[in-house]
Design a protein around this motif. Structure first.
Motif, short mmCIF file in Angstrom:
data_model
loop_
_atom_site.label_atom_id
_atom_site.label_comp_id
_atom_site.label_asym_id
_atom_site.label_seq_id
_atom_site.Cartn_x
_atom_site.Cartn_y
_atom_site.Cartn_z
N THR A 104 -2.46 0.20 3.04
CA THR A 104 -3.58 1.06 2.69
C THR A 104 -3.66 1.25 1.19
OG1 THR A 104 -3.33 2.22 4.81
CG2 THR A 104 -4.67 3.30 3.12
N ALA A 105 -2.53 1.49 0.56
CA ALA A 105 -2.50 1.67 -0.90
C ALA A 105 -2.91 0.38 -1.62
CB ALA A 105 -1.11 2.11 -1.34
N PRO B 210 -9.15 6.99 2.22
CA PRO B 210 -8.08 7.01 3.22
C PRO B 210 -7.41 8.39 3.27
CG PRO B 210 -7.81 5.15 1.70
CD PRO B 210 -8.80 6.10 1.08
N LEU B 211 -7.04 8.79 4.48
CA LEU B 211 -6.31 10.03 4.69
C LEU B 211 -5.30 9.79 5.79
CD1 LEU B 211 -5.95 13.11 4.16
CD2 LEU B 211 -7.67 13.49 5.96
N ASN C 226 6.27 2.74 -2.15
CA ASN C 226 5.88 2.06 -3.40
C ASN C 226 6.88 0.97 -3.77
OD1 ASN C 226 3.63 3.69 -3.66
ND2 ASN C 226 4.61 5.14 -5.04
N ASP C 227 8.15 1.25 -3.57
CA ASP C 227 9.19 0.29 -3.96
C ASP C 227 9.19 -0.93 -3.03
OD1 ASP C 227 11.50 -0.64 -5.39
OD2 ASP C 227 12.75 0.05 -3.71
N THR C 228 9.16 -0.68 -1.72
CA THR C 228 9.29 -1.80 -0.79
C THR C 228 8.00 -2.58 -0.62
OG1 THR C 228 8.77 -0.41 1.13
CG2 THR C 228 11.10 -0.61 0.51
N GLN C 229 6.85 -1.93 -0.83
CA GLN C 229 5.56 -2.60 -0.62
C GLN C 229 4.87 -2.98 -1.93
OE1 GLN C 229 4.92 -3.26 2.75
NE2 GLN C 229 7.00 -2.38 2.76
N THR D 91 3.49 -1.25 -4.49
CA THR D 91 2.18 -0.63 -4.62
C THR D 91 2.33 0.74 -5.25
OG1 THR D 91 0.12 -0.20 -3.42
CG2 THR D 91 2.17 0.42 -2.32
N ASN D 92 1.21 1.47 -5.33
CA ASN D 92 1.21 2.83 -5.87
C ASN D 92 0.34 3.69 -4.96
OD1 ASN D 92 1.51 5.10 -7.55
ND2 ASN D 92 -0.29 4.54 -8.75
#
Length: 209
Positions: free
Chosen positions: A52-53, A66-67, A85-88, A90-91
Motif C-alpha cells: 500500500t505504501a 488508504p486507511l 519500511n525496512d523489510t518492504q 518503503t515509507n
C-alpha cells in the motif's frame, strides 16, 4: 452490523499512529480504501502494508486515501511501521486505525469468529467522496490481497461515475466498456457520439478512452 454497497460508511473518531482522525472529515472529497489486517508484526500483513505504501502515487492519482486498521494500539503501529519500511523498502505514511477494543472492527463486521475472536479478517471497503460504500471484499487471514485488482476496481468505479458506463469482465483502462441497458439508443447517441458496437440489443460496447 453488515454494511452493504450503497450504504453510508459509518463515521467514527479514533486514534491512529498519526493522531486522532474522524473518518468523514479526514476523507473530505477523496475516495477511501479502508482495509483491515489481523495483527501488527505478522508476515502477510507486513507485505500488504508495504505494498500500500509503495503504491502511494497510484492512490494519489486516483484521489484515494488508504486507511488501515488492526486491533492493536497506536504505539504498536508505530513500532511495526519501522519493520514494514525496512523489510518492504518503503515509507509508510498513511494512517492505521488503532482498534484495540475492537469497536471499529465490530462496527464494520470485520471480526469473523471462525477465523478469530479478536483479530480482523482482511476486509476491504471502497468509499466514495459522498461517503457511500461502493465495493466490499473479504479475504481470509491466510491470503494477501491483490492490489492490481483494488486499483482496477477504483478505476472502474470512477469511470462509471464519469461516463455512466459499466465494465466487462477483466476490464482494464483503455479497453472497451459497456453501455448499460438502462440507457436507450437515443440517449446513447448523445452520451457516446463515437458510436458503439451492438453485439445484442442488450449488449453494446464502446470506446471511451
Amino acid at each position: 452490523m453488515t454494511l452493504h454497497i450503497g450504504d453510508t460508511a459509518l463515521d467514527f473518531t479514533v486514534d491512529t499512529q498519526n493522531g486522532e482522525i474522524s473518518l468523514h472529515d479526514w476523507a473530505g472529497d477523496s475516495w477511501v480504501f479502508f482495509f483491515s489486517h489481523p495483527a501488527d508484526f505478522t508476515p502477510v500483513c507486513t507485505t500488504e502494508m508495504g505494498r500500500t505504501a509503495q503504491l502511494a502515487e497510484q492512490f494519489d492519482a486516483r484521489n484515494t486515501k488508504p486507511l488501515g486498521l488492526s486491533t492493536d494500539t497506536a504505539d504498536e503501529h508505530r513500532k511495526w511501521i519501522a519493520d514494514v519500511n525496512d523489510t518492504q523498502n518503503t515509507n509508510l505514511t498513511f494512517p492505521i486505525v488503532a482498534d484495540a477494543d475492537l469497536a471499529i472492527a465490530k462496527m464494520y463486521d470485520m471480526i469473523h469468529p471462525d477465523e478469530s475472536e479478536t483479530a480482523a479478517v482482511r476486509s476491504v471497503f471502497i468509499i466514495d467522496p459522498d461517503k457511500k460504500v461502493r465495493l466490499t471484499m473479504t479475504y481470509p487471514m491466510s491470503v494477501g490481497r491483490n492490489f492490481d485488482e483494488i486499483l482496477r476496481v477504483i478505476d472502474a468505479l470512477q469511470l462509471s461515475d464519469r461516463k455512466r458506463i459499466a465494465t466487462p469482465a477483466d476490464w482494464q483502462i483503455g479497453k472497451e466498456v459497456i453501455i448499460p441497458p438502462s440507457i436507450s439508443d437515443e440517449e446513447a447517441k448523445g452520451l457516446f457520439p463515437q458510436g458503439w458496437t451492438e453485439h445484442r440489443p442488450y449488449l453494446r460496447t464502446t470506446d471511451v478512452s
